[in-house]
Design an enzyme around this catalytic site. Structure first.
Site, PDB file in Angstrom:
ATOM      1  N   SER A 158      46.794  38.947  36.487  1.00  0.00           N
ATOM      2  CA  SER A 158      46.364  40.311  35.706  1.00  0.00           C
ATOM      3  C   SER A 158      47.486  40.890  35.055  1.00  0.00           C
ATOM      4  O   SER A 158      48.404  40.216  34.049  1.00  0.00           O
ATOM      5  CB  SER A 158      45.872  41.058  36.853  1.00  0.00           C
ATOM      6  OG  SER A 158      45.331  42.289  36.392  1.00  0.00           O
ATOM      7  N   ASP A 193      35.420  36.008  36.327  1.00  0.00           N
ATOM      8  CA  ASP A 193      36.361  37.563  35.686  1.00  0.00           C
ATOM      9  C   ASP A 193      35.635  37.984  34.458  1.00  0.00           C
ATOM     10  O   ASP A 193      35.723  37.448  33.486  1.00  0.00           O
ATOM     11  CB  ASP A 193      37.592  36.998  35.852  1.00  0.00           C
ATOM     12  CG  ASP A 193      38.452  37.995  35.725  1.00  0.00           C
ATOM     13  OD1 ASP A 193      38.302  39.136  35.288  1.00  0.00           O
ATOM     14  OD2 ASP A 193      39.780  37.711  35.635  1.00  0.00           O
ATOM     15  N   HIS A 231      37.457  39.288  38.964  1.00  0.00           N
ATOM     16  CA  HIS A 231      38.909  39.438  38.696  1.00  0.00           C
ATOM     17  C   HIS A 231      39.800  39.177  40.047  1.00  0.00           C
ATOM     18  O   HIS A 231      40.873  38.676  40.035  1.00  0.00           O
ATOM     19  CB  HIS A 231      39.144  40.934  37.893  1.00  0.00           C
ATOM     20  CG  HIS A 231      40.517  40.762  37.548  1.00  0.00           C
ATOM     21  ND1 HIS A 231      41.031  39.935  36.697  1.00  0.00           N
ATOM     22  CD2 HIS A 231      41.403  41.814  37.766  1.00  0.00           C
ATOM     23  CE1 HIS A 231      42.334  40.368  36.370  1.00  0.00           C
ATOM     24  NE2 HIS A 231      42.528  41.475  37.079  1.00  0.00           N
TER      25      HIS A 231
END
Lengths: 200, 382
Positions: B157, B322, B355
């Protein structure tokens, strides 16, 4: 590690320092071999376990489905795009061949010859779908859904205006015999072609 | 009574501190006259210092990536699933370093630190920090540890964005960049979610223009809302459906606004536990750092040009479900690297967890991660 003979043929056609893209690169054996000759590039592989083997081999590999084309690559961005023993397993070979010739300056395409005499006898006289060393699956579970003969392939190349620069046709022992040289479409089991756009 | 920790854990760990008195010029133009980084390390640095791996944390992460601070801890560090003996980042081979980023609230210089100029906490006056600033401060940490070149810089991320920036900005110091569930920049939708989160925090009456500690309070409600919203974007519809469905807490509809559905209960729990452990000003800063990240900006939005200095080899990983940083966003990075002729390996992992998948020990993900780290070990000869 000794290289599969058809891969050796392909390797011999590629000069040092070339940039290559290997479609359906399997466990990365060809790319690994080419690396030693300073030939760099990428492999595309969809199968999980083969993909992992490529990582272990230190190959640059992209997990991708060839049926979706080669959108991620620009026109003529590789010296050679290689498709070895995979053409017959894709959904639209014609589409993939055009993609290969868009992305590569030259294409190297290898496939099992469906025109081999054993195939012809099994289908023509035996009335059954051929099963052989290079095509070992039964008709119902085979990944090989688009089989062709040398003549078929060459006709398609002609239709698209691709010139055959080189051709290697061998039997299942990867030997080149007199019979193959005389009647390749009848006696050759595996063919590898080096092709190029006619206008380039 | 002795409590035994899992054998594949790095065990008990203690954070370290690095204090730097040299001023650090930030991308925003302001300067931090001095700063501290809190960090943890796992494994041993080898004699030629070639086995060091930098872990970059995401939005609400910190320096505690693996192991336990005490035997009383209920949970290990945030990436314990990937870091430890025999794990993807094998601490028997690698020396792992994980700092808390500047602007954070877990011990590195941030809004809760005393501003030497005023003698009071920085609070909302803490300068804006960017991914580039984090990379610069992490490079100072590397210098202090004697690490010239990382075997790998790894992050998911916002952490993946740091790994990407490392490879671009300091190519000579990165052998491999592992960029997981990341994006080359936020989309308008991503920024929109961040703005809602910030608005929630700033409109809480307890926010006091960011000076809440002076009022002995915290914007509990606003920060909690921000976290709730964030959490929804970290999970997939499918994952939420699998985990909670439409299950009711008391078994039947109550016709009221108290918690009825299990998902409501979960979100409230997540938000109330988060506000106790995270600082609102830090949250605001982290979301802005995310918004600002855009390495292609100074190259006419041409990411291919932006990545051209990279010499590191990269592994890019995305997850099918995601939607915060979807596989398409990772593929933007992959395609830029491919067209620039860089060494890159890319896998899109089948995962239902959204995610958050990047933090979970999904077998296929761990297999690829571990294989790649073995390749790293082989290439740096450890």
């Amino acid at each position: 590690m000794t290289l599969r003979v058809d891969l050796q043929v392909i390797s011999d056609w590629i000069p040092e320092h070339a940039r290559v893209l290997d479609l359906g690169c399997g466990n990365g054996a060809l790319l690994k071999h080419l690396q030693q000759r300073h030939i760099s590039g990428y492999g595309l592989e969809i199968d999980n376990s083969k993909f992992t083997k490529c990582i272990e081999a230190g190959i640059n590999v992209i997990q991708a489905d060839l049926d979706e084309g080669l959108n991620q690559f620009a026109d003529r961005s590789f010296d050679f795009v290689i498709l070895s023993q995979t053409l017959q397993a894709v959904k639209r070979p014609d589409f993939l061949i055009r993609e290969i010739m868009r992305v590569g300056k030259q294409g190297i395409i290898g496939f099992p010859n469906f025109g081999h005499w054993q195939c012809r006898i099994q289908l023509g006289l035996g009335g059954k779908m051929p099963v052989s060393k290079s095509l070992p699956n039964a008709w119902f579970d085979t990944p090989n859904i688009h089989l062709c003969t040398l003549k078929d392939f060459e006709k398609l190349c002609q239709q698209y205006g691709y010139n055959v620069i080189n051709r290697s046709v061998v039997n299942h022992k990867h030997k080149d015999t007199l019979a193959i040289r005389l009647l390749p479409n009848l006696f050759g089991q595996t063919a590898v072609y080096l092709i190029q756009n006619g206008n380039s | 009574m002795s409590v035994s920790l899992p054998t594949d854990s790095v065990g008990l760990v203690t954070p370290s501190h690095l204090h730097i008195d040299t001023p650090l010029l930030l991308e925003c133009g302001r300067t931090l006259p001095q700063f501290s980084l809190i960090y943890e390390t796992y494994g041993k640095l080898n004699t030629d210092k070639s086995n060091a791996v930098l872990i970059c944390h995401a939005l609400s992460g910190d320096h505690h990536a693996a192991g336990y601070h005490s035997t009383e801890d209920r949970k290990p560090g945030w990436w314990d699933s990937a870091i430890g003996p025999g794990k993807a980042i094998d601490t028997e081979r690698f020396f792992v370093v994980c700092p808390n980023n500047l602007g954070g609230c877990k011990g590195s210089t941030g809004p809760n630190t005393i501003n030497p100029a005023t003698g009071k906490q920085y609070g909302p006056d803490f300068p804006f920090v960017t991914v580039a600033d984090w990379v610069n401060s992490q490079a100072i940490l590397a210098d202090a540890l004697g690490i010239e070149k990382w075997a790998a810089v790894v992050g998911g991320s916002l952490g993946g964005m740091q790994a990407l920036h490392w490879a671009i900005a300091l190519p000579e110091r990165v052998n491999h960049a592992l960029i997981i569930a990341a994006a080359p920049k936020l989309s308008a939708q991503n920024i929109a979610f961040n703005e809602v989160a910030r608005t929630a925090i700033k409109s809480d009456p307890e926010f006091h223009e960011g000076r809440y500690t002076e009022f002995n309070t915290i914007p509990r409600h606003g920060l909690g809302l921000a976290r709730m919203l964030g959490h929804i974007t970290y999970l997939s519809d499918e994952a939420m459906g699998e985990k909670f469905g439409r299950e009711l807490r008391s078994g039947k509809i109550q016709y009221g606004y108290d918690v009825e559905f299990q998902i409501e209960s979960y979100l409230r729990y997540q938000s109330s536990s988060f506000v106790e452990r995270f600082d609102a000003n830090s949250y605001l800063l982290m979301t802005k750092a995310l918004d600002y990240f855009d390495p292609a900006k100074e190259f006419d939005d041409d990411l291919r040009q932006a990545v051209s200095p990279i010499t590191a080899k990269s592994l890019i990983i995305s997850f099918t479900s995601d939607w915060r940083f979807s596989p398409v966003r990772s593929e933007e990075i992959v395609n830029a690297l491919l067209s620039a002729g860089k060494s890159v390996t890319y896998a899109e992992i089948e995962a239902t967890q959204g995610h958050d998948a990047f933090l979970l020990p999904i077998p296929r993900y761990m297999e690829i991660f571990a294989s790649y780290m073995q390749r790293v070990a082989k290439e740096v000869a450890i």
